[in-house]
Design an enzyme around this catalytic site. Sequence first.
Site, short mmCIF file in Angstrom:
data_model
loop_
_atom_site.label_atom_id
_atom_site.label_comp_id
_atom_site.label_asym_id
_atom_site.label_seq_id
_atom_site.Cartn_x
_atom_site.Cartn_y
_atom_site.Cartn_z
N ASP A 1 118.96 -3.25 99.12
CA ASP A 1 119.14 -3.82 97.78
C ASP A 1 120.51 -3.45 97.20
O ASP A 1 120.83 -2.28 97.02
CB ASP A 1 118.05 -3.30 96.85
CG ASP A 1 116.65 -3.66 97.35
OD1 ASP A 1 116.44 -4.82 97.70
OD2 ASP A 1 115.80 -2.75 97.42
N ASP B 1 121.49 0.60 103.60
CA ASP B 1 120.63 0.29 102.47
C ASP B 1 120.52 -1.24 102.37
O ASP B 1 121.35 -1.97 102.93
CB ASP B 1 121.25 0.87 101.20
CG ASP B 1 120.52 0.44 99.95
OD1 ASP B 1 119.30 0.66 99.89
OD2 ASP B 1 121.17 -0.13 99.05
#
Length: 502
Positions: free
Chosen positions: A291, A289
């Site tokens: 953010d 991922d």
Amino acid sequence: MSVATRRRVLVVGIDGVRLDTLRRLDTPHLDTLAAAGFLAPVVVEPGTPTMSGPCWATVVTGVTVDKHAVWSNDFSGNRLAVFPDFTTRLQSSGRRTYVAAGWEPLMTVAHGGPLFRGPGRTSYAAPAADDCEGWEEADELVTADAVRVLAEDGPEASFVYLGAVDETAHILGCGEEYERSILRADERLGRLLAAVRGRASHADEAWTVIVVTDHGHRDEGGHGGRSELERTAWIACAGPDVPAGARVGELRHQDVAAQVFASLDLVPDSHWTLDGRPFAVEPRAVLLDMDGTLTDTETLWWRTAQEVADGLGHLLSDADTSEVVGRCVEDTAAHLRRVSGTERPLDTVVAELEARFLAAVQEETVVLPGARELLDTLRDMGIPAALVTASPRPVVESVLKLLGAESFQVTVVADDTERTKPHPEPYLVAARALGVDPAGCLAVEDSPAGIAAAQAAGCRVAVVPSLLPVGAAPGRRVLTGLQELVELLQAGRAPRGGRERC
């Protein structure tokens, strides 16, 4: 794998199977198991006699010979009351366990036994005569009873011992009859596996199967020395934490018991002082991922959502986090319209969120501690990486200028899939693009939405929480930060999942 899936472990110990002989033979059931996971050599450690008693004691207790004190095939003077086998430990913790064997000191007080002191259920069939035929008959009886118990009862952890191969080598050497005995052991293994697969509840269970031998043999039969043939053993394993084609680090006999606990999502009590560790299965790919995981953009996204919500007359609070953190722009925009009651069109709210977020990312993004080290480690280890994010492409392209686009073999952004997190599609697309089964992938996430997506895709998950607290649970492990993940990968101990303490 569903978090509600019931985990089970079957360990099959086949005594005295030489690795070089095994590699020459067509053993369809063991070969299939190895193809679904791995089969790798084990070297009996210096100081451990290459004898059945010491080696099997190490396998099932998870400690070395200096602790369990089984120094030969006479178990007298052992410390098994202090360092018991895994079935005894699990049974005392309320888990159902089972052992089937025909060798006396494993099951009875003969010769200083028993090795297995307190399993919940046992099957014992000693050979009528101490010869090849007697041992084959005993193994047949043991297998038949184990098939029945595995099919009908379904203990959570089982150990089945087959001894005819070793006895054949002692009597006839490692020739044609020895090879035929190995083939018969493989056929019995196949029946055990069929019993597991045929269980009525098998679809709701996750089975880890471990097959292990204790030592090798000299050509003429016999062991106890330190030749390569005698001290070379092996372990095969397949299961939910061991994907097909798994690459493993160094294996040791004491790791088997540790893997049993790990496969049941259990953390051994530190007072047990186990010497083993779960099998070091290297992920075939790492899906990251962005953010809040690699960059601090999750805080920028939350601030952007706050600013847009303010303009709509809504004060963003903790009650909104599940609809904002880890979510794509469209999901957050739809949520803000609902809670504010605004009549502004969805596309205008989306456009404002995107514009504000991109401006913040371009001006303020910081790479989180450990992110560069993690990407460098994956490159050095030859592990492919994918970036899997719910952010739009312009934001991702801005961040990649900091992270380095060359660090990722695949990038999946919100615009690339019909559905984004918490739906598993982004992770499924990334794994497919890398040519890797999701079960062989480690996903690294920070938010509940991302975790749900990765788990639904079938990935193992390492969690580095950012804005929202996340607890350990089956299938995921919570880390203190990316640096801890770097250290685990370098040590060959990739995260497996949160586990219950014994």
